[in-house]
Design an enzyme around this catalytic site. Sequence first.
Site, PDB file in Angstrom:
ATOM      1  CD  GLU A  28     -16.005  -6.786 -49.386  1.00 43.78           C
ATOM      2  OE1 GLU A  28     -14.856  -6.692 -49.833  1.00 43.78           O
ATOM      3  OE2 GLU A  28     -16.462  -7.820 -48.868  1.00 43.78           O
ATOM      4  CG  ASP A  79     -11.863  -3.081 -50.845  1.00 41.76           C
ATOM      5  OD1 ASP A  79     -11.009  -3.430 -50.002  1.00 41.76           O
ATOM      6  OD2 ASP A  79     -13.070  -3.342 -50.724  1.00 41.76           O
ATOM      7  CG  ASP A 106     -16.524  -5.411 -44.054  1.00 40.10           C
ATOM      8  OD1 ASP A 106     -16.459  -6.426 -44.776  1.00 40.10           O
ATOM      9  OD2 ASP A 106     -15.559  -4.631 -43.889  1.00 40.10           O
ATOM     10  CE  LYS A 148     -15.303 -11.520 -48.364  1.00 39.66           C
ATOM     11  NZ  LYS A 148     -15.142 -10.130 -47.894  1.00 39.66           N
TER      12      LYS A 148
END
Lengths: 633, 245
Positions: A173, A195, A10, A72
């Site tokens: 994810e 999420d 992850d 990211k």
Amino acid sequence: MSNQRIVGIDLGTTNSLVAFMQGDVPVVIPGDDGLNLVPSVVALNENDQIIVGNAARKYLIETPERAVYSIKRLMGRGIEDIREELKLFPFRLAEDRQPGEVLRIKLGDKTFTPPEISAFILRQLKRNAERFFAAPITQAVITVPAYFNDAQRQATKDAGRIAGLEVLRLVNEPTAASLAYGLDQKQNGIVAVYDLGGGTFDISILKLHDEIFEVMATNGDTHLGGDDIDNLLITIALDDIQGDLGLDVRRNGEIVQTIRKAVIETKIALSSQPAAKLDIELPAGKRYQREITRQQFEDLIRPILDRTIGPCKQAMKDAGVTPEQIEEVVLVGGSTRIPTVRSLVKEMFRREPHTDLNPDEVVALGAAVQANILSGGSEVTQNMLLLDVTPLSLGIEVAGGVTDKIILRNSTVPASATQHYTTQIDGQANVAVHVLQGERELAKDCRSLARFDLKGIPPMPAGLPRIEVKFLIDANGILHVSAREQRSGKEAEIEVQPSYGLTDEQVESMILESFDSAEEDFRQRQVIEARNEAETILSALEKSKKSPAWGQLANGERKQIAKLEKALEEVKQQDDYEKIRKAIDALNQGTMRLAELMMDTAVTTALKGKTMEQADMGESPETGHPVAKADFE
Amino acid sequence: MATESTTASPLAETGERVCWSCSAPQAAQFCTSCGKVQPSQSVDYFTFFGLPRKLNIDVTRLQREFYELSRKLHPDLYGQTSKQEQEWSLEQSSLLNDAYRTLKDPIKRTEYLLRLEGVELEEQSKSATETARVSGEIKKQVVPPDLLEEVFELNMQLEELRMSRKMGEDDLALIRELQAHKTEFEKKFEVLTQELKQYWDQWDRVADVDQEEKRHQIRDKMVDVLNRRNYIRNLVRDVNEALGS
């Protein structure tokens, strides 16, 4: 199952994790600090060495110009995409960037592309896994936000390659989370995964059906997460400091980072307390203090959280389900610990969300499950199958700057579409194609993925060539294009100019650089560890020479030991860890009898009522044992 | 984004298909003997699922078939195989997904079948409208004659609404009228859907028999209904957009 161990990673905005399937259970592999979460922070220390994770965090405050977090957010993005980010994040861009080049971040005097920085994080995770297994790791499944576009996915895959990892699959994810959830709860039904992570928000609606995990729809916002909450609180603090104390600290990187750390702590505290205090020391003996109640906090962040409502509604609409049809809402991502997020979800889906899973770890655990499936599966996973979708429609630009959608969002991947092109003028040899991703009608409002030329079309009158272009989105959500001129049967040549992203050559050269240094790093670590071990054994031997046992050895035995000792002393100075290890083993063998004799002496001495110290052994028999092998695990 | 070259799928010369791996005869997408994925053939979606070119489909069965084939063809199952098998699995499963996506939806299924029957469906989508707007050309979309009057009126009202919005007003009476129009169109849409369904039945009855003329008749009727239906769908969307903004 194959021998090749595939890990699940992850790669998060705030934290990253690596996990693997231990028998029937996915588990997170801790770092050498014993912690499961590796903060996604990369720093360059004073010796220009790369530091990753918890160890890098202090640099954010001490030397903010040599550290970076939330990288990211920049993956697969162009300079014009990130203007907003630059206002809120201390990203320092390299000034010498040429048009069309991937942006680079400055760390000290060096510059790195976002995939390279992500690769540093991946390499740390790879090392953690290698330490854990005591074996090299070369293959991984990496998770990405479901709403990541093609460029962001490609950038993530590039990062893997740069880190020396073959990325077998990019998994969304929320889908990964559903795998971990489904492993736990083997029941059929419709599940929503909400999420809200550090930087991205995803909502996915899945149908679980006899161990098939079929994504019905997904939606999200790749720039919405805990970071936004932090930035809001930082802005308020900065305004307060200027207003109340007359101090403008916006340009002071160290202070801004100190404030950031403090507001994050406050945010976390407010999930369990009705109020929390901000207390920040400022220059010139000043101090900023403020109490925030949970109510105030909730009112402040509500507009941010409300941005998750639209995507949830759209996803339900696209999936063709009502909240009543959803059996369970699974919460993922650290930000879902905030009580008001939970009540918002409850309101939207009209049910208590499922909070049994650790929201920080569940994505990595799901990635490990997928890694296991890809490696051939084990007893618990062999019937599990993931059917995911592409989050965004794929289109091509047609006359008038309009997007013609050829693969609609929420299509199960792999998915393909075929388009036919022809020429407008006689003998035309090239046809230009512009590929887009997004839901808007006009090309300019969609994301440009690539422009390419169909080249080498055989000379024919206008309108006669028939070029078939196949667009295929693979199971990673990445687009592949192939073309063929049908009349001549000739394969058309495609020259792709990705709108954002590294070229293959660039990635290759980055891999070589990092591969070289990774090898070097690995070798150096081994040498250092072997030397340490040699030191331990040599000093233990030195001590045992003073013990009575040494005298009990035959002359030849003592000579042999001295010879082995000398050999180890010599190779210890060299850089060949394998030689050092061999010499250590030889010495271990050669001192076996000495060790036995020492044990006997120790026992006899003890029986005589003397303490170990009096027996002049210096250390307890265990550690004094010259063959005691150092434990480096 | 990556580029790749297409490899011609190796087809057995005799027409008789055999598994590339175990040589068992008549392997389709995967080999029934050894389970391995086979190179994809360029077949239409009906053939892929072994279905006749008919418009009434048992969607539950189709779904079951889709899941079963997914369990044989999905790239996740070929993680440890040769590059060639991985490529075939990618081709086969994208074909499977494309076929399922198209056939499970009755309208897409109809449009697909009509295209197989050689019909180029008129582009009634919003992008045609946008193209027209940007290029300044007249929209190629032909208004169905029986709707001319209503469409004209509707467009006037929509324009009026936009104007009043620009002035910062909300003309409630106008909004009510538009809503009434919308309801009217939605009813028409439903009627057309029902009409289309009748043609599906008619088509299916003549699909296997040698009545080309009859088939063409039904085909052309379906094209007409689909065009009108799409036209109305776009109108409803325009009204929704105007009311929603």
